[in-house]
Design a protein around this motif. Structure first.
Motif, PDB file in Angstrom:
ATOM      1  N   CYS A  19      -0.690 -24.070   6.678  1.00  8.18           N
ATOM      2  CA  CYS A  19      -1.531 -22.981   6.177  1.00  8.18           C
ATOM      3  C   CYS A  19      -2.037 -23.335   4.786  1.00  8.18           C
ATOM      4  O   CYS A  19      -1.305 -23.912   3.976  1.00  8.18           O
ATOM      5  CB  CYS A  19      -0.753 -21.673   6.150  1.00  8.18           C
ATOM      6  SG  CYS A  19      -0.313 -21.111   7.815  1.00  8.18           S
ATOM      7  N   HIS A  60      -6.018 -19.709   5.583  1.00  8.79           N
ATOM      8  CA  HIS A  60      -6.294 -20.153   6.957  1.00  8.79           C
ATOM      9  C   HIS A  60      -5.184 -21.090   7.397  1.00  8.79           C
ATOM     10  O   HIS A  60      -4.774 -21.970   6.648  1.00  8.79           O
ATOM     11  CB  HIS A  60      -7.637 -20.879   7.026  1.00  8.79           C
ATOM     12  CG  HIS A  60      -7.961 -21.404   8.381  1.00  8.79           C
ATOM     13  ND1 HIS A  60      -8.254 -20.573   9.437  1.00  8.79           N
ATOM     14  CD2 HIS A  60      -8.021 -22.670   8.865  1.00  8.79           C
ATOM     15  CE1 HIS A  60      -8.497 -21.320  10.514  1.00  8.79           C
ATOM     16  NE2 HIS A  60      -8.354 -22.587  10.183  1.00  8.79           N
ATOM     17  N   CYS A  61      -4.695 -20.891   8.613  1.00  6.77           N
ATOM     18  CA  CYS A  61      -3.725 -21.802   9.217  1.00  6.77           C
ATOM     19  C   CYS A  61      -4.493 -22.694  10.187  1.00  6.77           C
ATOM     20  O   CYS A  61      -5.025 -22.217  11.192  1.00  6.77           O
ATOM     21  CB  CYS A  61      -2.613 -21.028   9.915  1.00  6.77           C
ATOM     22  SG  CYS A  61      -1.606 -20.075   8.762  1.00  6.77           S
TER      23      CYS A  61
END
Length: 88
Positions: A19, A60-61
C-alpha cells in the motif's frame, strides 16, 4: 517531488501487494486547493483526492506492479508544492 505549475505529472514504481500513500502540500497562504489523481500502469485512473486546503493525501494498495502516474493540480491559488510517496 516538487512543482509550481498549475498541473504537474510524475511517475513512481509501485510493487504489487503493498500500500502506498501520496502526500502533498502547497505553499501556505498561496495554494488554496490541491488535488491529486493516480493512474495505474495501464493508464486507468484508480483514485483521486480533492482537498479544500493546501494539503492532500491519497492511498492505494497496488494489485499490479509497474509505473504509476500521479498528477498534482492546484485548483485554486498558485505557488510551489511538494509531494512524497510512502510505502507500507
Amino acid at each position: 517531488f516538487s512543482g509550481s505549475a498549475e498541473t504537474s505529472e510524475y511517475y513512481t514504481a509501485l510493487e504489487a501487494g503493498k500500500c502506498f500513500w501520496i502526500i502533498a502540500a502547497g505553499e501556505p497562504g498561496k495554494v488554496k486547493r490541491l488535488y491529486v489523481y493516480l493512474w495505474d500502469p495501464r493508464n486507468k485512473r484508480v483514485t483521486e483526492s480533492k482537498s479544500e486546503s493546501e494539503q492532500v493525501m491519497v492511498g492505494h494498495c497496488a494489485a499490479t506492479p509497474g509505473m504509476y502516474k500521479f498528477q498534482l493540480r492546484v485548483d485554486s491559488g498558485s505557488g510551489q508544492y511538494k509531494a512524497g510517496v510512502y510505502v507500507k
